[in-house]
Every structure is written in C-alpha cells, then in structure tokens.
Design a protein around this motif. Sequence first.
Motif, PDB file in Angstrom:
ATOM      1  N   VAL A   1      20.146   7.616   5.635  1.00 46.71           N
ATOM      2  CA  VAL A   1      20.582   7.396   4.605  1.00 46.71           C
ATOM      3  C   VAL A   1      20.784   6.559   3.667  1.00 46.71           C
ATOM      4  O   VAL A   1      19.757   5.670   3.853  1.00 46.71           O
ATOM      5  N   VAL A   2      20.557   7.348   2.818  1.00 48.21           N
ATOM      6  CA  VAL A   2      19.620   6.504   1.606  1.00 48.21           C
ATOM      7  C   VAL A   2      20.749   6.270   0.846  1.00 48.21           C
ATOM      8  O   VAL A   2      22.221   7.525   0.060  1.00 48.21           O
ATOM      9  N   ASP A   3      21.217   5.290  -0.053  1.00 53.44           N
ATOM     10  CA  ASP A   3      22.125   4.308  -0.951  1.00 53.44           C
ATOM     11  C   ASP A   3      21.658   5.301  -2.132  1.00 53.44           C
ATOM     12  O   ASP A   3      20.592   4.528  -2.928  1.00 53.44           O
TER      13      ASP A   3
ATOM     14  N   LEU B   1       7.100   8.018 -11.218  1.00 56.52           N
ATOM     15  CA  LEU B   1       7.004   6.425 -12.103  1.00 56.52           C
ATOM     16  C   LEU B   1       6.271   5.370 -11.713  1.00 56.52           C
ATOM     17  O   LEU B   1       5.085   4.839 -12.192  1.00 56.52           O
ATOM     18  N   ALA B   2       5.667   5.059 -10.050  1.00 54.50           N
ATOM     19  CA  ALA B   2       5.175   4.006  -9.476  1.00 54.50           C
ATOM     20  C   ALA B   2       3.617   4.854  -9.936  1.00 54.50           C
ATOM     21  O   ALA B   2       3.158   3.238 -10.513  1.00 54.50           O
ATOM     22  N   VAL B   3       3.397   6.317 -10.000  1.00 52.22           N
ATOM     23  CA  VAL B   3       1.871   6.593 -10.779  1.00 52.22           C
ATOM     24  C   VAL B   3       1.834   5.937 -11.501  1.00 52.22           C
ATOM     25  O   VAL B   3       0.519   5.352 -12.295  1.00 52.22           O
TER      26      VAL B   3
ATOM     27  N   ALA C   1       0.933  -1.407  -0.251  1.00 56.14           N
ATOM     28  CA  ALA C   1      -0.137  -0.205  -0.090  1.00 56.14           C
ATOM     29  C   ALA C   1       1.124   1.244   0.528  1.00 56.14           C
ATOM     30  O   ALA C   1       0.913   2.217   0.364  1.00 56.14           O
ATOM     31  N   GLY C   2       1.128   1.550  -1.239  1.00 53.33           N
ATOM     32  CA  GLY C   2       2.130   1.858  -1.008  1.00 53.33           C
ATOM     33  C   GLY C   2       2.076   3.658  -2.522  1.00 53.33           C
ATOM     34  O   GLY C   2       0.589   2.717  -2.555  1.00 53.33           O
ATOM     35  N   PRO C   3       2.449   4.265  -3.497  1.00 55.97           N
ATOM     36  CA  PRO C   3       1.845   4.781  -4.069  1.00 55.97           C
ATOM     37  C   PRO C   3       1.619   4.117  -5.001  1.00 55.97           C
ATOM     38  O   PRO C   3      -0.096   3.977  -5.862  1.00 55.97           O
TER      39      PRO C   3
ATOM     40  N   ILE D   1      -5.928  -5.474  -1.416  1.00 53.42           N
ATOM     41  CA  ILE D   1      -4.653  -4.977  -1.065  1.00 53.42           C
ATOM     42  C   ILE D   1      -4.242  -5.228   0.160  1.00 53.42           C
ATOM     43  O   ILE D   1      -4.619  -5.039   1.173  1.00 53.42           O
ATOM     44  N   LEU D   2      -2.892  -5.778   0.286  1.00 51.63           N
ATOM     45  CA  LEU D   2      -1.973  -6.835   1.219  1.00 51.63           C
ATOM     46  C   LEU D   2      -1.111  -5.746   1.540  1.00 51.63           C
ATOM     47  O   LEU D   2      -0.077  -5.896   0.595  1.00 51.63           O
ATOM     48  N   GLU D   3      -1.603  -5.398   2.631  1.00 50.09           N
ATOM     49  CA  GLU D   3      -0.430  -4.985   3.714  1.00 50.09           C
ATOM     50  C   GLU D   3       0.669  -5.256   4.297  1.00 50.09           C
ATOM     51  O   GLU D   3      -0.398  -4.992   5.097  1.00 50.09           O
ATOM     52  N   ARG D   4       1.828  -5.378   4.709  1.00 51.00           N
ATOM     53  CA  ARG D   4       2.587  -5.547   5.668  1.00 51.00           C
ATOM     54  C   ARG D   4       2.598  -5.133   7.131  1.00 51.00           C
ATOM     55  O   ARG D   4       2.509  -5.166   7.944  1.00 51.00           O
TER      56      ARG D   4
ATOM     57  N   THR E   1      11.266  21.155   6.095  1.00 49.24           N
ATOM     58  CA  THR E   1      11.645  20.901   4.501  1.00 49.24           C
ATOM     59  C   THR E   1      12.760  19.589   4.688  1.00 49.24           C
ATOM     60  O   THR E   1      12.633  19.262   5.731  1.00 49.24           O
ATOM     61  N   ARG E   2      12.871  19.187   3.896  1.00 52.36           N
ATOM     62  CA  ARG E   2      13.933  17.979   3.312  1.00 52.36           C
ATOM     63  C   ARG E   2      15.264  18.881   2.664  1.00 52.36           C
ATOM     64  O   ARG E   2      15.353  19.915   2.008  1.00 52.36           O
ATOM     65  N   TYR E   3      16.052  18.074   3.806  1.00 53.26           N
ATOM     66  CA  TYR E   3      17.549  18.515   2.989  1.00 53.26           C
ATOM     67  C   TYR E   3      18.020  17.035   3.177  1.00 53.26           C
ATOM     68  O   TYR E   3      18.227  16.032   3.995  1.00 53.26           O
ATOM     69  N   TYR E   4      19.325  17.036   2.095  1.00 57.05           N
ATOM     70  CA  TYR E   4      20.016  15.961   1.720  1.00 57.05           C
ATOM     71  C   TYR E   4      21.730  16.682   1.378  1.00 57.05           C
ATOM     72  O   TYR E   4      22.133  17.920   1.780  1.00 57.05           O
ATOM     73  N   LEU E   5      22.728  15.632   2.822  1.00 58.30           N
ATOM     74  CA  LEU E   5      23.800  16.006   2.877  1.00 58.30           C
ATOM     75  C   LEU E   5      24.539  14.561   1.945  1.00 58.30           C
ATOM     76  O   LEU E   5      24.284  13.743   2.672  1.00 58.30           O
TER      77      LEU E   5
ATOM     78  N   LEU F   1       4.484  -6.160 -11.693  1.00 59.75           N
ATOM     79  CA  LEU F   1       4.975  -5.217 -11.240  1.00 59.75           C
ATOM     80  C   LEU F   1       5.298  -3.911 -10.998  1.00 59.75           C
ATOM     81  O   LEU F   1       4.861  -3.430 -12.688  1.00 59.75           O
ATOM     82  N   ALA F   2       4.736  -3.344 -10.242  1.00 59.82           N
ATOM     83  CA  ALA F   2       4.614  -1.782 -10.597  1.00 59.82           C
ATOM     84  C   ALA F   2       5.089  -0.610  -9.641  1.00 59.82           C
ATOM     85  O   ALA F   2       5.530  -1.025  -7.884  1.00 59.82           O
ATOM     86  N   GLY F   3       5.966   0.379  -9.542  1.00 57.86           N
ATOM     87  CA  GLY F   3       6.756   1.284  -8.705  1.00 57.86           C
ATOM     88  C   GLY F   3       7.973   0.760  -8.375  1.00 57.86           C
ATOM     89  O   GLY F   3       8.552   0.021  -9.157  1.00 57.86           O
TER      90      GLY F   3
END
Length: 391
Positions: free
Chosen positions: A265-267, A301-303, A18-20, A38-41, A219-223, A283-285
Amino acid sequence: MGKRFDTGEQFGVVIVGAGPAGLVLGNLLLDRGVDCVILERRGREAVEGRARAGFLAAHSVRVLADNGLDAGVRARGREHGTCLFRSGRGEFTLDYGRLGQGEVHTVYPQQDLVRDLVAEYLRRGGELRFGAEAEEISAGRVRVRGAADVTGRYVAGCDGHRGVARRALTAQGVATARRDHGVSWLAVLAAAPPSLPAVGYALHERGFAGHMARTRTVTRYYLQCPRGTDPAEWDEDRIWAELATRMRTAEFGPLTAGRVLERAVVDLRSDVLQHPGAGRLWLAGDAAGLISPSAAKGANLAVLQAERLARAFEEALAHGDEGRLEGYAADCLPRVWRAHEFSHWMSGLLHGPSGDDAEARYGRALQHARLESLRTSRAHQDHFAENYTGI
Ligand SMILES: Cc1cc2nc3c(=O)[nH]c(=O)nc-3n(C[C@H](O)[C@H](O)[C@H](O)COP(=O)(O)OP(=O)(O)OC[C@H]3O[C@@H](n4cnc5c(N)ncnc54)[C@H](O)[C@@H]3O)c2cc1C
C-alpha cells in the motif's frame, strides 16, 4: 577510480544511498574524475530486486545515453507513447507521443536500471559498500553503523524520503512544503503480460484503477484503497475481481490475469524541501522531495537532480567554485514544482470523492469535466503530453 582532489578528506564526495539518484550521481562523478564512495544500508540483492518505477522520461534517457549508462535501456527498454482513460462514459486513447513536444516514455523497470547502474559503477572502478548504514551526517562526516566514520569534502544525501540526510537538513531548520493527497493505492505487481497496449487509467465510483506495463511478462496494477488498508486483506481473487470491475472488462474486454508477485500500500503524499542542501550536504531524489506516484515522476526527478549535482560537485572540487552548488536549488526547484503541479492535477483527475452527498456529487462532476476537456480539447491534450513526458 576518480582523481583525488586534495580536500584533506577520505573522498571528494560520500554518497549515501544506492537508488537511482545515488547511482547516477556516482557514475557521473567517476566519469568526471571525482573520487567518491557509495554507502548503501541494504545488501546488493535487495537493492537490485526492489521493483518500483518503470516509466523513464525522455530527459532521463538522454542523461543515461550522454553518460554511457543506457546499454540496458537501449537493449530491453520499450518506447511507449499512448495512454487510455476509461470511465462510465466510455473510453478514449491519447497518442501523447504525437502531441506536445512529441516525446515518449521508455518502459524499463527501475530494478533493471539499478542493476545496470551498479554494474557500470563497479566497472568504472567505483567503491560501493553494501550493508553500510549511515546513522548520522554532520560537517562532511558520515557515521556508519558498526564501522568507521567516512568523510568527504561533500556528502550527497540520496537515501530516500526516510533517510538521515533529510533529517540532518530539517534539523538545521530547512523548511518543507507538504501535501497529503488523502488517497492510498494498493500497488500490485503481477506475473502477467500487459492487458492493454497503453497505460490505462480507469475512473470508477468504487475508486481508481491503473494498468502499467513493466515487461512482456510483468504488469503493474493499482487499486485505490482506503488509508490504513492491510495488503494482506487483498488475496489474488479479490484483486483480479476488483480490477475487472473498475476497468470495466464486461464492456471493454478481459484482463490477462497472473500470479501476484508483490502487493503493497502506497499513501499518496508529496513533500519538497525548500532548499535541497547547504554547506557540505546536498540532497537528490526522494531525499530532496517525495512526489506522489500519480504521474510517474519520482525516479525521473532523481535522475535530473543527480545530473545537476554531479556538475556542481565537479566544479566545486576541480576549480574551487561553489557557484553551481549554490545555484542547485534555483536550477532544479522550478522543474520539481512543475512536476508536482502536474502530479497534483493528475491526482485530482484520477480520484473522485465517494459518497452521495452534494460535495461528493460536485467533486465527481469536476472530475468528469476534467476528463471531458482532455478528451475533446487539442490544446489541453498538448499541455497534458508536454507535462506527462516532460521533466
Ligand atoms: C509503487 C511505486 C511506483 C512508482 N512508479 C514510478 C514511475 O513509474 N516513474 C517514476 O519516475 N517514479 C516512480 N516511483 C518513484 C520512484 O521509485 C522513486 O522516486 C525513486 O526510487 C527515487 O530514487 P532515489 O534514489 O531518490 O531513492 P530510493 O530509490 O528510495 O533509494 C534510496 C536508497 O538509499 C538507501 N538508504 C536509505 N537509508 C539509508 C541509510 N541510512 N544509509 C545508507 N543507505 C540508505 C535505501 O536502501 C535505498 O537503496 C514509484 C514509486 C513507487 C513506490
């Protein structure tokens, strides 16, 4: 509740996740009269509280509007059409909403969109089982941890990049194309109003820093940070000091600081399944392909994929015609790859090599040449705008 086409199964379509992707698909299927579940864990609160994306492309907003899913976006989303770049050579702003196809983004936090989509799906009579973790998918049957199996004529794997749907397809021999961009970001969500009127990209010898509005107060910031960084190493003072350095506040003015709500942290990795489905599993998204967040394309892209898949499932179930389902990959993949190409280019623009050897100097000079081309060439700016907002 959707129509029951006589498939001999419990549901026409079982959606996992149950994401976008899963929620847009579920809403569109109900609207087309297809019965689905919809099955959502995770639990509802966790699903509705997960802050990730925030920039919706014009195409995504159109899909939401065309299907009666845009009330929240219309009420609280804010159109956004400028971004600015900072480096040691100054600052410039691109009014991308007036360039290219003249399209803008709509800033709307992903968790708000998810909340809207859950509410609308339930309002339309849809069945959504929270706490239902799919353990295995095979031939239209989904094994659910601690509960009875659920069967569908089709299964839609919308369970993200680490989900079981993707594993089921790769186990069948579906190949992937993959790239590790070799870069990581500390993604920070701050209880602070945006500091800039635009998306901000700062190129700095200490690494990239980014600024993206989410709401009037968040606000979102990235470093950019080394691979393997522990987010706990970054306390609030260190985050704000490093943001100030990389965003060159001494030259361009201060940031509006606030409490750090989340840090992770996002790789930066990209990974595309060469064929996003077969037989009864589609599959989608993020399940179909992960795209690095450098150009904010993942949720969009998921939408796109959910919308295409909804049409294909409807034709297959209502008319027994699987042509559109078979054409789903050919329909989506060129657009997916175009998004990846742009995202990859953005990654090269935002991340220069560190160090002072000849290769690092060469890499940084290329980075500045790219930025200079974007600053000075109208043709390049149009190309940027078309790809930045396009899906
Ligand atoms: C920091 C960050 C910033 C981003 N910014 C942007 C942006 O500005 N714009 C943009 O377009 N994209 C952005 N993205 C990407 C975007 O968030 C994702 O691409 C998007 O969430 C994908 O949606 P999805 O529905 O495919 O997957 P997800 O949102 O991951 O949803 C998958 C769902 O499946 C559930 N699930 C997983 N396994 C199972 C299972 N076994 N059984 C049942 N349920 C399961 C999960 O709990 C989850 O709810 C960002 C991502 C990150 C990390």
